[in-house]
Write an enzyme that holds these catalytic residues in place. Structure first.
Site, mmCIF file in Angstrom:
data_model
loop_
_atom_site.group_PDB
_atom_site.id
_atom_site.type_symbol
_atom_site.label_atom_id
_atom_site.label_comp_id
_atom_site.label_asym_id
_atom_site.label_seq_id
_atom_site.Cartn_x
_atom_site.Cartn_y
_atom_site.Cartn_z
ATOM 1 N N ARG A 40 32.163 32.940 8.705
ATOM 2 C CA ARG A 40 31.486 32.931 7.398
ATOM 3 C C ARG A 40 31.838 31.695 6.575
ATOM 4 N NH1 ARG A 40 32.525 39.268 6.166
ATOM 5 N NH2 ARG A 40 30.925 40.119 7.517
ATOM 6 N N ARG A 44 28.537 31.787 1.300
ATOM 7 C CA ARG A 44 29.339 32.736 0.543
ATOM 8 C C ARG A 44 30.210 32.094 -0.526
ATOM 9 N NH1 ARG A 44 31.670 37.660 3.908
ATOM 10 N NH2 ARG A 44 31.037 38.756 2.036
ATOM 11 N N ARG A 53 20.578 28.383 -1.840
ATOM 12 C CA ARG A 53 20.052 29.713 -1.510
ATOM 13 C C ARG A 53 19.427 30.417 -2.704
ATOM 14 N NH1 ARG A 53 21.883 33.948 1.380
ATOM 15 N NH2 ARG A 53 20.239 34.964 0.196
ATOM 16 N N ASP A 89 22.102 35.528 10.780
ATOM 17 C CA ASP A 89 22.619 36.884 10.604
ATOM 18 C C ASP A 89 22.417 37.637 11.909
ATOM 19 O OD1 ASP A 89 23.438 38.914 8.217
ATOM 20 O OD2 ASP A 89 22.248 39.961 9.732
ATOM 21 N N TYR A 164 23.764 49.712 13.481
ATOM 22 C CA TYR A 164 22.821 49.470 12.378
ATOM 23 C C TYR A 164 21.495 50.188 12.622
ATOM 24 C CZ TYR A 164 25.628 45.915 9.993
ATOM 25 O OH TYR A 164 26.613 45.276 9.287
#
Length: 357
Positions: A40, A44, A53, A89, A164
Site C-alpha cells: 500500500r 493512502r 484521486r 485493487d 468477498y
C-alpha cells in the site's frame, strides 16, 4: 485465446531490472543492501495521491492508465523504494468479468449479489486480456518510466476473493464463507478452482506486460486453521503459482495473521513468503523451511512512534533476518492511511544505509 490458455514457458524477465537488489533478494542472491518496498505504498498516506484521486471513485481510478502510472510512481519518487507495486485493487478482475460490485469508502468491496449456490458459478467467466486492456497499457507506460526499478504485479488469492464474493463484502468472522466451505465442499472447491483460473489469467496479463515479480495477497486466510487451509484452500493457491511458474519471475505470497500457515503458504509454491509483524523473521524462517526468501515485517503502527523507536524496532527486524537466505524489508501489513510519509522516507534510507554491504 484466453490468458488462461497462453503458454507460460517463456521467460519474460526484464533485463533492465534483473540485477536489482529487490530481484536478487527474491532469488536469494547476495545484495548491495536490503531492498525495501511497502505494501500500500502507492496511495493512502501520500498527499499527492489524495490530490490526483480527488473526486475519482476507486475502481474508476484503477482503469485509467495515466492515473495508475502516476500513482504507482509516486512512492518511488518520494521514498526511493527498491520496487514499485502496481496500483490496483484485488477485486478489479472480478469487476472486469462483469461481477456487480463497488468499493465503498470506509467499507471496502461490496458485492450486489453474493455467490452462494452452484448456479452462481456461471457468473464467473474466464478473464481475457481484452477485459483488462488498461492494465497492459498502464504497465507498458510504467516499465518505460521505471527503468531499472522492478514493478510488482499482484492479485487477490482465491480464498480472499471467494470470501468477498460469498459474504457480499468484508467480514469479521467469515461465517457464510466457512458455512459453504464446510457444508458443500465440492461447490467450494469448484468456486476456488474457477477463481484460481481468473487470478492466474490476471497475473499473466501483468507479467506479459512487463511486471518483474508478482504477489498473491491472501488477506483473510489467517481466519483458517492449518488443516482447513491444506484441504480447502492450498490446491487453488498452488494452481495459481503453477500457472505463472514458467515466466521465471519471483512469486510472493502474503497473508495477515498467518503465523500458523507460513510453512503451508511456502509449500503452495511461493518463492518469497511474506510475514506479518506477529512472528519474528528467524522463527518464520524455521516454519517456512529452506529454499524460500522472506519478506517483512515491521509493525505498521511503529511508524507513529519516535524516530529512535522506529530505528530500534527496525534493527530488531534486521537482526532477526540476519541469517536468512534472502530478505526483502517490508511492513507486516499495508501502510496505514494516516502514516507520516516522511517516516517512510526515513525508514527506507535507514534500512539502505544500515545494511549496505
Amino acid at each position: 485465446m484466453s490468458a488462461n490458455d497462453r503458454p507460460s514457458g517463456q521467460q519474460t524477465t526484464n533485463p533492465a531490472t534483473h540485477d536489482s537488489a529487490f530481484l536478487k533478494a527474491c532469488r536469494r542472491e547476495p545484495v548491495p543492501h536490503t531492498p525495501v518496498w511497502f505494501m500500500r505504498q502507492a496511495g493512502r498516506s501520500l498527499p499527492e495521491y489524495l490530490k490526483v484521486r480527488e473526486g475519482i471513485p476507486m475502481l474508476e481510478s484503477c482503469m485509467r492508465p495515466e492515473l495508475v502510472t502516476e500513482i504507482t510512481l509516486q512512492p518511488v519518487r518520494r521514498h526511493k523504494v527498491d520496487a514499485a507495486i502496481y496500483f490496483s485493487d484485488i477485486v478489479v478482475p472480478l469487476k472486469a468479468i462483469g461481477i456487480d460490485l463497488d468499493i465503498k469508502p470506509g467499507v471496502g468491496p461490496v458485492v450486489a449479489e453474493p455467490i452462494r449456490r452452484r448456479e452462481d458459478l456461471a457468473r464467473l467467466r474466464d478473464l481475457t486480456p481484452d477485459d483488462v486492456s488498461y492494465v497492459t497499457e498502464a504497465i507498458g507506460m510504467l516499465t518505460g518510466e521505471l527503468g531499472p526499478t522492478p514493478l510488482i504485479g499482484f492479485a487477490g488469492a482465491p480464498f480472499t476473493l471467494a470470501s468477498y464474493l460469498v459474504e457480499g463484502g468484508p467480514s469479521r468472522n467469515h461465517e457464510h464463507t466457512k458455512a459453504l466451505m464446510y457444508g458443500d465442499p465440492q461447490l467450494w472447491a469448484d468456486l476456488l478452482d474457477r477463481l484460481a483460473d481468473i487470478t492466474a489469467a490476471f497475473l499473466k496479463v501483468q507479467i506479459e506486460a512487463g511486471a518483474s515479480a508478482v504477489q498473491l495477497f491472501d488477506s483473510w486466510v489467517g481466519a483458517l486453521a492449518p488443516a482447513d487451509y491444506r484441504r480447502s484452500v492450498m490446491p487453488a493457491s498452488a494452481k495459481v503459482f503453477r500457472a505463472v511458474e514458467g515466466y521465471g519471475v519471483p512469486r510472493i505470497h502474503f497473508g495477515v495473521g498467518t503465523g500458523e500457515l507460513l510453512g503451508l503458504m511456502g509449500e503452495a509454491g511461493a518463492d518469497v513468503v511474506g510475514v506479518d509483524w506477529r512472528v519474528p523473521l528467524d522463527e518464520a524462517a524455521r516454519r517456512v523451511g529452506p529454499g524460500k526468501a522472506l519478506q517483512g515485517n515491521l509493525d505498521p503502527a511503529v511508524l507513529f512512534s519516535s524516530r529512535e523507536a522506529v530505528e530500534a524496532k527496525t534493527r530488531e527486524v534486521l537482526d532477526a533476518a540476519a541469517g536468512l537466505e534472502g530478505h526483502v524489508f517490508n511492513l507486516g501489513h499495508g501502510v496505514l492511511p494516516t502514516t507520516d510519509p516522511d517516516a517512510l522516507t526515513r525508514l527506507v534510507e535507514h534500512v539502505h544505509t544500515s545494511t549496505a554491504r
